[in-house]
Design a protein around this motif. Structure first.
Motif, mmCIF file in Angstrom:
data_model
loop_
_atom_site.group_PDB
_atom_site.id
_atom_site.type_symbol
_atom_site.label_atom_id
_atom_site.label_comp_id
_atom_site.label_asym_id
_atom_site.label_seq_id
_atom_site.Cartn_x
_atom_site.Cartn_y
_atom_site.Cartn_z
ATOM 1 N N GLY A 19 55.630 19.068 120.000
ATOM 2 C CA GLY A 19 54.324 19.661 119.719
ATOM 3 C C GLY A 19 54.186 20.195 118.313
ATOM 4 O O GLY A 19 53.266 20.949 118.027
ATOM 5 N N ASN A 20 55.078 19.822 117.433
ATOM 6 C CA ASN A 20 54.999 20.313 116.059
ATOM 7 C C ASN A 20 53.779 19.737 115.359
ATOM 8 O O ASN A 20 53.471 18.563 115.499
ATOM 9 C CB ASN A 20 56.257 19.934 115.268
ATOM 10 C CG ASN A 20 57.476 20.675 115.738
ATOM 11 O OD1 ASN A 20 57.374 21.654 116.447
ATOM 12 N ND2 ASN A 20 58.636 20.218 115.337
ATOM 13 N N THR A 21 53.095 20.570 114.613
ATOM 14 C CA THR A 21 51.954 20.123 113.825
ATOM 15 C C THR A 21 52.111 20.645 112.407
ATOM 16 O O THR A 21 52.836 21.591 112.159
ATOM 17 C CB THR A 21 50.628 20.639 114.403
ATOM 18 O OG1 THR A 21 50.656 22.065 114.420
ATOM 19 C CG2 THR A 21 50.393 20.109 115.800
ATOM 20 N N GLY A 22 51.441 20.014 111.498
ATOM 21 C CA GLY A 22 51.488 20.455 110.109
ATOM 22 C C GLY A 22 51.711 19.281 109.184
ATOM 23 O O GLY A 22 51.917 18.142 109.602
ATOM 24 N N ASP A 23 51.639 19.564 107.907
ATOM 25 C CA ASP A 23 51.782 18.512 106.911
ATOM 26 C C ASP A 23 53.238 18.122 106.675
ATOM 27 O O ASP A 23 53.544 16.961 106.464
ATOM 28 C CB ASP A 23 51.149 18.953 105.593
ATOM 29 C CG ASP A 23 49.644 19.078 105.715
ATOM 30 O OD1 ASP A 23 49.071 18.353 106.543
ATOM 31 O OD2 ASP A 23 49.060 19.894 105.001
ATOM 32 N N TRP A 24 54.146 19.099 106.710
ATOM 33 C CA TRP A 24 55.567 18.822 106.447
ATOM 34 C C TRP A 24 56.390 19.390 107.590
ATOM 35 O O TRP A 24 57.010 20.437 107.473
ATOM 36 C CB TRP A 24 55.990 19.443 105.123
ATOM 37 C CG TRP A 24 55.206 18.907 103.981
ATOM 38 C CD1 TRP A 24 55.328 17.682 103.397
ATOM 39 C CD2 TRP A 24 54.151 19.564 103.284
ATOM 40 N NE1 TRP A 24 54.430 17.531 102.397
ATOM 41 C CE2 TRP A 24 53.683 18.685 102.289
ATOM 42 C CE3 TRP A 24 53.539 20.805 103.398
ATOM 43 C CZ2 TRP A 24 52.653 19.004 101.427
ATOM 44 C CZ3 TRP A 24 52.513 21.123 102.540
ATOM 45 C CH2 TRP A 24 52.089 20.222 101.573
ATOM 46 N N SER A 25 56.413 18.677 108.696
ATOM 47 C CA SER A 25 57.117 19.131 109.882
ATOM 48 C C SER A 25 58.429 18.374 110.037
ATOM 49 O O SER A 25 58.461 17.148 109.938
ATOM 50 C CB SER A 25 56.238 18.908 111.113
ATOM 51 O OG SER A 25 56.924 19.269 112.270
ATOM 52 N N VAL A 26 59.504 19.120 110.270
ATOM 53 C CA VAL A 26 60.820 18.518 110.476
ATOM 54 C C VAL A 26 61.386 19.063 111.781
ATOM 55 O O VAL A 26 61.388 20.270 112.009
ATOM 56 C CB VAL A 26 61.783 18.841 109.309
ATOM 57 C CG1 VAL A 26 63.165 18.302 109.594
ATOM 58 C CG2 VAL A 26 61.250 18.300 108.009
ATOM 59 N N SER A 27 61.845 18.179 112.647
ATOM 60 C CA SER A 27 62.455 18.575 113.903
ATOM 61 C C SER A 27 63.713 17.758 114.120
ATOM 62 O O SER A 27 63.671 16.529 114.106
ATOM 63 C CB SER A 27 61.477 18.351 115.062
ATOM 64 O OG SER A 27 62.097 18.670 116.277
ATOM 65 N N ILE A 28 64.829 18.447 114.325
ATOM 66 C CA ILE A 28 66.102 17.776 114.585
ATOM 67 C C ILE A 28 66.576 18.213 115.964
ATOM 68 O O ILE A 28 66.972 19.357 116.153
ATOM 69 C CB ILE A 28 67.149 18.124 113.503
ATOM 70 C CG1 ILE A 28 66.633 17.702 112.128
ATOM 71 C CG2 ILE A 28 68.479 17.477 113.823
ATOM 72 C CD1 ILE A 28 67.485 18.194 110.979
ATOM 73 N N SER A 29 66.507 17.311 116.939
ATOM 74 C CA SER A 29 66.906 17.598 118.312
ATOM 75 C C SER A 29 67.966 16.590 118.726
ATOM 76 O O SER A 29 67.707 15.396 118.775
ATOM 77 C CB SER A 29 65.712 17.503 119.266
ATOM 78 O OG SER A 29 64.733 18.445 118.918
ATOM 79 N N VAL A 30 69.136 17.086 119.040
ATOM 80 C CA VAL A 30 70.210 16.202 119.478
ATOM 81 C C VAL A 30 70.024 15.854 120.953
ATOM 82 O O VAL A 30 70.043 14.696 121.338
ATOM 83 C CB VAL A 30 71.587 16.847 119.219
ATOM 84 C CG1 VAL A 30 72.692 15.948 119.720
ATOM 85 C CG2 VAL A 30 71.760 17.136 117.741
#
Length: 74
Positions: free
Chosen positions: A43-54
């Motif tokens: 559900g991340n929003t924005g112009d520069w979104s980073v998500s690291i999920s193992v």
């Protein structure tokens, strides 16, 4: 009450149930509701979104019938 907007305004999407508010407001009620299931970072929003999920698990068990009843708001 009047408001002064000092930053740029960005509209991502405009539809029938969109709400735009400038200044003070007493109450904003939703015209529609929805439910979504997403994993970690889904559900991340924005112009520069980073998500690291193992490893990511999403619980989709929902035994109740009504989650958000807003029939009176329409």
């Amino acid at each position: 009450m009047p408001s002064i907007i000092l930053a740029p305004i960005k509209f991502v999407s405009i539809s029938d149930d969109s709400t735009v508010n400038f200044g003070d407001v007493l109450q904003i009620t939703p015209k529609s509701t929805s439910k979504a299931f997403a994993g970690g970072g889904g559900g991340n929003t924005g112009d520069w979104s980073v998500s690291i999920s193992v490893i990511s698990f999403t619980n989709t068990i929902d035994p109740d019938v009504n989650d958000s009843n807003n029939a009176g708001n329409n």
